[in-house]
Structures are given as structure tokens and as C-alpha cells.
Design a protein around this motif. Structure first.
Motif, PDB file in Angstrom:
ATOM      1  N   PHE A 174      50.912  23.847 -10.482  1.00  0.00           N
ATOM      2  CA  PHE A 174      52.113  23.084 -10.901  1.00  0.00           C
ATOM      3  C   PHE A 174      53.291  24.110 -11.154  1.00  0.00           C
ATOM      4  O   PHE A 174      53.045  24.858 -11.953  1.00  0.00           O
ATOM      5  N   VAL A 175      54.404  23.779 -10.383  1.00  0.00           N
ATOM      6  CA  VAL A 175      55.517  24.591 -10.485  1.00  0.00           C
ATOM      7  C   VAL A 175      56.880  24.125 -10.704  1.00  0.00           C
ATOM      8  O   VAL A 175      57.141  22.966  -9.761  1.00  0.00           O
ATOM      9  N   ALA A 176      57.481  24.371 -11.612  1.00  0.00           N
ATOM     10  CA  ALA A 176      59.021  23.615 -11.733  1.00  0.00           C
ATOM     11  C   ALA A 176      59.750  23.895 -10.566  1.00  0.00           C
ATOM     12  O   ALA A 176      59.970  24.789  -9.933  1.00  0.00           O
ATOM     13  N   VAL A 199      49.726  22.898  -3.989  1.00  0.00           N
ATOM     14  CA  VAL A 199      50.929  23.306  -4.674  1.00  0.00           C
ATOM     15  C   VAL A 199      51.816  22.090  -4.908  1.00  0.00           C
ATOM     16  O   VAL A 199      52.162  21.411  -4.030  1.00  0.00           O
ATOM     17  N   ILE A 200      51.877  21.712  -6.293  1.00  0.00           N
ATOM     18  CA  ILE A 200      52.613  20.509  -6.555  1.00  0.00           C
ATOM     19  C   ILE A 200      54.051  20.821  -7.579  1.00  0.00           C
ATOM     20  O   ILE A 200      53.831  21.647  -8.525  1.00  0.00           O
ATOM     21  N   GLY A 285      54.072  18.014 -15.689  1.00  0.00           N
ATOM     22  CA  GLY A 285      53.635  17.537 -14.459  1.00  0.00           C
ATOM     23  C   GLY A 285      52.274  17.527 -14.266  1.00  0.00           C
ATOM     24  O   GLY A 285      51.474  16.616 -13.917  1.00  0.00           O
ATOM     25  N   ALA A 286      51.510  18.624 -14.922  1.00  0.00           N
ATOM     26  CA  ALA A 286      49.908  18.643 -14.543  1.00  0.00           C
ATOM     27  C   ALA A 286      49.452  17.387 -15.530  1.00  0.00           C
ATOM     28  O   ALA A 286      48.572  16.863 -15.022  1.00  0.00           O
ATOM     29  N   LYS A 287      50.062  17.073 -16.602  1.00  0.00           N
ATOM     30  CA  LYS A 287      49.548  15.956 -17.328  1.00  0.00           C
ATOM     31  C   LYS A 287      49.806  14.598 -16.901  1.00  0.00           C
ATOM     32  O   LYS A 287      48.790  13.697 -16.769  1.00  0.00           O
ATOM     33  N   GLY A 297      37.271  17.908 -14.948  1.00  0.00           N
ATOM     34  CA  GLY A 297      36.329  19.196 -14.488  1.00  0.00           C
ATOM     35  C   GLY A 297      36.968  20.022 -13.327  1.00  0.00           C
ATOM     36  O   GLY A 297      36.376  20.817 -12.999  1.00  0.00           O
ATOM     37  N   GLU A 298      38.310  19.974 -13.216  1.00  0.00           N
ATOM     38  CA  GLU A 298      38.845  20.742 -12.268  1.00  0.00           C
ATOM     39  C   GLU A 298      39.791  21.787 -13.064  1.00  0.00           C
ATOM     40  O   GLU A 298      39.976  21.756 -14.232  1.00  0.00           O
ATOM     41  N   THR A 299      40.231  23.067 -12.211  1.00  0.00           N
ATOM     42  CA  THR A 299      40.930  24.189 -12.810  1.00  0.00           C
ATOM     43  C   THR A 299      42.311  23.858 -12.354  1.00  0.00           C
ATOM     44  O   THR A 299      42.560  23.569 -11.132  1.00  0.00           O
ATOM     45  N   LEU A 300      43.445  23.597 -13.179  1.00  0.00           N
ATOM     46  CA  LEU A 300      44.857  23.566 -12.878  1.00  0.00           C
ATOM     47  C   LEU A 300      45.490  24.359 -13.440  1.00  0.00           C
ATOM     48  O   LEU A 300      45.170  25.023 -14.696  1.00  0.00           O
TER      49      LEU A 300
END
Length: 503
Positions: A174-176, A199-200, A285-287, A297-300
Motif C-alpha cells: 500500500f502506497v500513498a 500494488v494498491i 488504506g490497508a485497514k 492471514g496475509e502479509t501486507l
């Protein structure tokens, strides 16, 4: 072209000034989200943001004769410090054109790193135009904050580091997004090496130039942008960054101010560091993504991309973080003005913690109460509203009402029988000397201010709410005033909080 960016990133010169920032587990946030959340700590760079990577890489690749003449940039924030530091390390001069509205803290930070500051214009666009003029007049090299291949490649080294630091499967990064340089560089690298990783991008709901551009299939220029996350307050994304994002970015998530404040608190609780609003966007954004998709159970990976926070702004952040975490709900509750009503109201609340309680008698038959309550989640808030209404108390949920959260909560009880023909508007304006005088001076002398509320939040902008008495036959002149004022505004005449407490 993709392989060209891969080469550019692999050969980028950033480590003369940048460190390989750590990729750290956020244990509290991970436990709450039921996913492994890793924070890429670009806030730990010497200029407290990622911006020095791209600035230095651009300048380090200049021919010696161009480098010797010096560099110029337009910026009110982190890019300015990156260019100033790069110039100092490379033994050349850097002129930074900054809007006159830039807080002195940021101006002094640039000067401390050897930059020559020129203050010009009220906005970034003004500063940018003047910087391009000085570039031509003085033979300097303009260092763009995002729309330049060398700048993009410098930021792309962050993606290279993430993949080197985390060998295990990654679900998403996640990227601003502001102008797009950061996410363009990261995506260009990640998608060439580990294309299965999403890539989000993350943007504020009121500064969503990239989201709108991707939806339209062309670059969209915003008429206005929100100022809270000032590090990403960009009206139009770059040509090259847009091209790369169309090719490589999977999606863009939009988040609100309260969500961003909550993310700042999340980072603090896990790291004891305070990131700036733009620096917390990726975490917010990740939240939002986890809440929407329900993944577990994923890696973010989320980029904490900057920490140039004005300390005075923390008042506002702390106040809004609980709302962003869905830990507080705000209600307007109407109860009969009779013995025993307040007791019944308190019985509805039970053992819940009160965060705010404002009351003033409205008339002889009913009373309006402005109340804040700690909650577990939005479902809990809905249950609380149902409890009030089951006890025949009319209730309005104001948790997502900007006027209520910013102003009404401080003004409950402000009705006046003298406020005939009152109009209520919110305004947002740059926090600089003369801004209020511009507002007042532009008004017709026939109009009377019947309500005014302003609160300083330590930001680069101010927010006010104004009640104005305008005769019905002068509404055309009022609209002309709004159109020519140049400040963002919101018509709040039908706002339920206004009707209950002030109208």
C-alpha cells in the motif's frame, strides 16, 4: 520501457544520502486486522520522508556542467528538503520556491539544509510557475517532485528494498499517492520482479486525482483539493506517473480524514513515532482494504512515507482518531423537557463511557442533547441509536457529519430569535495574515454576520463556519460573492445538526 525502469532503479544513486529503511512488524495493528502488517519506515530518513531518494538520484545523474549551475524546485514540503540536502551533498546550490503561506518551520528546515528559499505566491501552482521562470532566467535545472524518470527511479528503490527484506509471499503493498512518483517507481519494480503482489494506491477522498484519472482513462485536473494530507494535495498527477500507474497499479483506495487520524494513532501505538497525515495514508488504506475484503492471514506492507508533522496539529489528530477507529459515536438526541427525561436518557446509556455531553434548553417542550459515546464498532453505534429511539427519543447519528464534528460540538445552544434570513456556510482558507480580512472585505455591507466559529488546528489552513443574514432578494449577489471569493465552501443550511442546535 519496463526493463528501462528496472535498470534505472537497480542503478539509482540514492544511498549517498538515504538509508535502507527498516521493514518492521506492527504487532498491535496486525493482531487487530488478523493479518501480518509490515511498515516500511521511510519516516526514519534524515529528512523524515522518502523524497530525498528521487531528488538526489535526479541531481546525481546530471552532467557536471549542469550540476555546477545549480538546481531549482517548487515545493512547500518534503521535496524541498530533499533537493536542498542533495545539493549540499553534491556541492552545488539549490533554490527552492515556496508559497508565502508555507509555515516557518518548513522554511527554516530547508534553509538548515543549505537551500536558498524564495517565497512567492499563495499556492503551489504560483510557486511552480515562478520556479520555471527562474529556471530559464538563471540556467538552472528544475527538479520535479514526481514527474521525472530519475525521480521515479529513485523512489522505486523502496520497492527493491521491500522485496529484498521480505522473502515470504506478500499479498499487497500500500502506497500513498500525491503526484504519483512514489507508487509509479515502486510498482514499476515490483511488477517486474514479483508480479503476483498487488500494488494498491491510497488517496484522500478530497484529493483523489489519480483515482479519477484512472477511472477516466486520462489525466483529470481537480478544481480543488483537500488540505489535511498536504503532502499529497496535488491537483493533477504527472504524465509519466499516470502512464506507469495505468500499467502497474492494481487499484486505488480512498480514505477520509478520520481514517487518516486513526492510522496516525495506530503507527504511534506500534512504533512510538508520529507520522504526518500523508505518511499515514497507506496504513489507513490497508485497514480499509482489509475491512472491505475480509482477508485474513496475509502479509501486507504499508509505507510510512513521511513524518514532517506540525506539533500543534496533534490536537486535531487526537480528537478525530477515535472517530476514525469507530471507537466514538456522536448523536443528537431530543428528549421531552419534563421531570425524569434525563434520568431515562442516562439509563439508555447505561455503563458506556461518555466522551462528550452538551446540553442547553431549547424550548419549553423539548431539549436537544449533543452526546459522544465510546463504542466497539459501527454496529454498536446503530444499536445505541435503536435504544434511544425505542425509548421514544428522536435521534440523529452525527458521527460522519463534518459540521457537527468541527464546529457544532463547540456551539450547542446557539439559537437566536434575532437571526432572521440566516444562511450557514463552512469555509476553508489558507492560514495566512489577511485571509479573514479578504473574506469580510468582499461581503456586501448590507449583510450581517449572525454566527461565526473558528478554531485553529495548527495546520496550513483554517476552517470557519459563518451564519450570514442575507435578504431573500439578494441571493444572487450572495452566490456571486461565493463564486469570486476563492475559498472552498459548503452550504450547510439543510444540515440536521444546524437545524437542531442553531437555526
Amino acid at each position: 520501457m519496463p526493463s528501462d525502469y528496472l535498470t534505472r532503479i537497480l542503478t539509482a544513486r540514492v544511498y549517498d544520502v538515504a538509508q535502507e529503511s527498516p521493514l518492521e512488524l506492527a504487532p498491535n495493528l496486525s493482531a487487530r486486522l488478523h493479518n501480518k502488517v509490515l511498515l516500511k519506515r521511510e519516516d526514519l530518513q534524515s529528512v523524515f520522508s522518502f523524497k530525498l531518494r528521487g531528488a538526489y538520484n535526479k541531481m546525481a545523474h546530471l552532467p557536471p556542467e549542469r550540476l555546477q549551475r545549480g538546481a531549482i524546485a517548487a515545493s512547500a514540503g518534503n521535496h524541498a528538503q530533499g533537493v536542498a540536502l542533495a545539493a549540499s551533498r553534491l556541492g552545488t546550490r539549490a533554490i527552492i520556491v515556496m508559497p508565502v503561506t508555507t509555515p516557518s518551520m518548513k522554511v527554516e528546515a530547508v534553509k538548515a539544509r543549505g537551500g536558498e528559499v524564495v517565497l512567492f505566491g499563495d499556492t503551489y501552482d504560483d510557486a511552480y510557475t515562478y520556479a520555471r521562470q527562474l529556471e530559464r532566467d538563471k540556467g538552472l535545472t528544475f527538479v520535479h517532485p514526481f514527474d521525472d524518470p530519475d525521480v521515479i527511479a529513485g523512489q522505486g528503490t523502496i520497492g527493491m528494498e521491500i522485496l529484498r527484506q521480505c522473502q515470504q509471499p506478500i499479498h499487497a503493498i500500500f502506497v500513498a499517492i500525491g503526484g504519483g512518483g512514489l507508487i509509479a517507481g515502486i510498482a514499476a519494480y515490483v511488477k517486474q520482479v514479483r508480479p503476483e503482489i498487488a500494488v494498491i494506491g491510497v488517496e484522500p477522498v478530497d484529493a483523489d486525482a489519480m483515482s479519477r484519472s484512472l477511472a477516466a482513462g486520462k489525466r483529470v485536473r481537480l478544481e480543488q483539493v483537500g488540505l489535511f494530507a498536504d503532502g499529497v494535495a496535488v491537483r493533477q498527477v504527472g504524465k509519466e506517473t499516470f502512464r506507469l500507474c495505468r500499467e502497474y497499479v492494481d487499484e486505488v483506495v480512498l480514505v477520509g480524514t478520520d481514517d487518516t487520524c486513526a492510522a496516525i494513532k495506530d503507527v504511534f501505538e506500534d512504533t512510538r513515532s508520529i507520522v504526518e497525515p500523508a505518511g499515514a495514508l497507506a496504513i489507513a488504506g490497508a485497514k480499509a482494504y482489509v475491512e472491505r475484503t475480509g482477508i485474513e492471514g496475509e502479509t501486507l506492507v504499508a509505507l510510512a512515507c513521511g513524518a514532517n508533522m506540525n506539533f500543534d496539529r496533534l490536537r486535531f489528530v487526537a480528537e478525530r482518531a477515535e472517530l476514525g477507529e469507530r471507537r466514538e459515536a456522536i448523536f443528537a438526541v431530543t428528549i421531552p423537557e419534563q421531570p425524569g427525561s434525563l434520568r431515562r436518557f442516562c439509563e439508555c446509556i447505561g455503563r458506556r463511557n461518555l466522551t462528550e455531553f452538551n446540553y442547553r434548553i431549547a424550548d419549553r417542550t423539548v431539549a436537544h442533547i449533543f452526546v459522544g459515546l465510546q463504542i466497539q464498532d459501527r454496529a454498536d453505534a446503530a444499536q445505541m441509536q435503536e435504544t434511544f429511539e425505542r425509548n421514544e427519543f428522536e435521534t440523529v447519528d452525527l458521527t460522519d457529519d463534518e459540521l457537527a464534528k468541527m464546529h457544532i460540538r463547540h456551539m450547542v445552544g446557539g439559537r437566536s430569535p434575532l437571526a432572521h434570513n440566516e444562511l450557514l456556510y463552512r469555509f476553508e482558507f489558507p492560514e495566512r495574515p489577511g485571509a479573514l480580512m479578504k473574506f469580510v472585505g468582499a461581503m456586501s455591507p448590507n449583510w450581517n454576520i449572525s454566527l461565526f466559529h473558528y478554531r485553529n488546528h495548527g495546520a496550513d489552513y483554517g476552517r470557519i463556519v459563518v451564519g450570514m443574514q442575507v435578504p431573500p432578494e439578494e441571493m444572487q449577489e450572495w452566490q456571486a460573492f461565493l463564486d469570486t471569493l476563492g475559498y472552498r465552501y459548503w452550504d450547510e443550511n439543510n444540515n440536521p445538526a444546524y437545524k437542531l442546535f442553531l437555526a
